[in-house]
Design an enzyme around this catalytic site. Sequence first.
Site, PDB file in Angstrom:
ATOM      1  N   CYS A 111      -8.521  35.200  16.962  1.00 30.12           N
ATOM      2  CA  CYS A 111      -8.012  33.993  16.318  1.00 30.12           C
ATOM      3  C   CYS A 111      -7.419  32.997  17.316  1.00 30.12           C
ATOM      4  O   CYS A 111      -7.237  31.822  16.986  1.00 30.12           O
ATOM      5  CB  CYS A 111      -6.966  34.347  15.264  1.00 30.12           C
ATOM      6  SG  CYS A 111      -7.580  35.462  13.978  1.00 30.12           S
ATOM      7  N   HIS A 248      -3.146  27.777  13.654  1.00 38.51           N
ATOM      8  CA  HIS A 248      -4.121  28.718  13.099  1.00 38.51           C
ATOM      9  C   HIS A 248      -3.753  29.023  11.653  1.00 38.51           C
ATOM     10  O   HIS A 248      -2.595  29.315  11.330  1.00 38.51           O
ATOM     11  CB  HIS A 248      -4.126  29.996  13.935  1.00 38.51           C
ATOM     12  CG  HIS A 248      -4.855  31.142  13.309  1.00 38.51           C
ATOM     13  ND1 HIS A 248      -6.143  31.028  12.818  1.00 38.51           N
ATOM     14  CD2 HIS A 248      -4.477  32.429  13.075  1.00 38.51           C
ATOM     15  CE1 HIS A 248      -6.527  32.187  12.322  1.00 38.51           C
ATOM     16  NE2 HIS A 248      -5.533  33.056  12.461  1.00 38.51           N
ATOM     17  N   ASN A 278      -8.757  32.265   6.384  1.00 35.19           N
ATOM     18  CA  ASN A 278      -8.620  32.500   7.818  1.00 35.19           C
ATOM     19  C   ASN A 278     -10.011  32.573   8.448  1.00 35.19           C
ATOM     20  O   ASN A 278     -10.796  33.469   8.135  1.00 35.19           O
ATOM     21  CB  ASN A 278      -7.857  33.814   8.033  1.00 35.19           C
ATOM     22  CG  ASN A 278      -7.631  34.149   9.497  1.00 35.19           C
ATOM     23  OD1 ASN A 278      -8.292  33.627  10.384  1.00 35.19           O
ATOM     24  ND2 ASN A 278      -6.705  35.053   9.751  1.00 35.19           N
TER      25      ASN A 278
END
Length: 321
Positions: A111, A248, A278
Amino acid sequence: MKSRICGTGSMLPNRVVTNDDLSKIMDTSDEWIRSRTGICSRHLAVEESLTELAAQASRKALEEAGVKPEELDMILAATLSADKLLPCLSCELQRELGAVNAVAFDINAACSGFMFALQTADMYIKSGQCQRILVVGGEILSKLMDWNDRSTCVLFGDGAGAAVVRADEEYGILSSVQGSDGAKGDALLCEGRRNNNPYVSNSTDLPYVSMNGQEVYKFAVRTVPKAILEALQKADLTVEDVDLFVLHQANIRIIESVSKRLKVPMEKFPSNLEECGNISAGSVPILLDYVNQRGMLHKGDKIVLAGFGAGLTWGASVLTW
């Protein structure tokens, strides 16, 4: 010399899957997912490949930047879910775009991947080795999910984002920080292919993503504010100087906690988590394009980009738009 983002682009798969859709195939509900994560829907790839999504996002970024593919010196792609082990996503993009003069390689920091790739691009530009770099972050995470594990699969989506970075005397990246803590890496895990040769035989069972949600949450709410403050200090700025924090998109509770710890109103933390979920390395560039296309970025604005995730890894950059 600074590294300026001069064009952004993003692309999401056509198929939108709502929480209600998931409730029909597993023991979950819209209220359960929404209240714990802030996610209402996500895009899942059905026919699209990651290369296709990333190429479309890249073309948009190149068009906005006014840069032709053959003018690119480098392509950096951040992903943990490329279509193939070989060749890598960045080389696939080089072929698709016709970027014949670009050096291409991938980065896997989960990520945090886009942040690591952006900071790598910054170093290449500051060293004088490159002038124009395409930085891409994208994932098709749906192929790595156990769709019987409601605690994990409901969190993730698919998509790709891109940014063109070029050398600039005045605007661009002011400072960056990054870090890793491999000792705690098992908190977010997906096994790879196991040894399988004439001397050892292993199951062909597919590996899926597993996550210790509490550990990841504690890591994020502690590490992200610290990284942001370190990057701001390096840039000789404070949180009050920042116009937008592009983080994020993992969980709305994490973003709210970062907002609270930094004592910055949530209005400065744009989010597309509700409709995207996500998207790992695709999260930050897709959100950056989201705010860019909605006119939320203005020349001279101070922006913070930050990513965090498996590894464990984290990175933050401060830039002038």
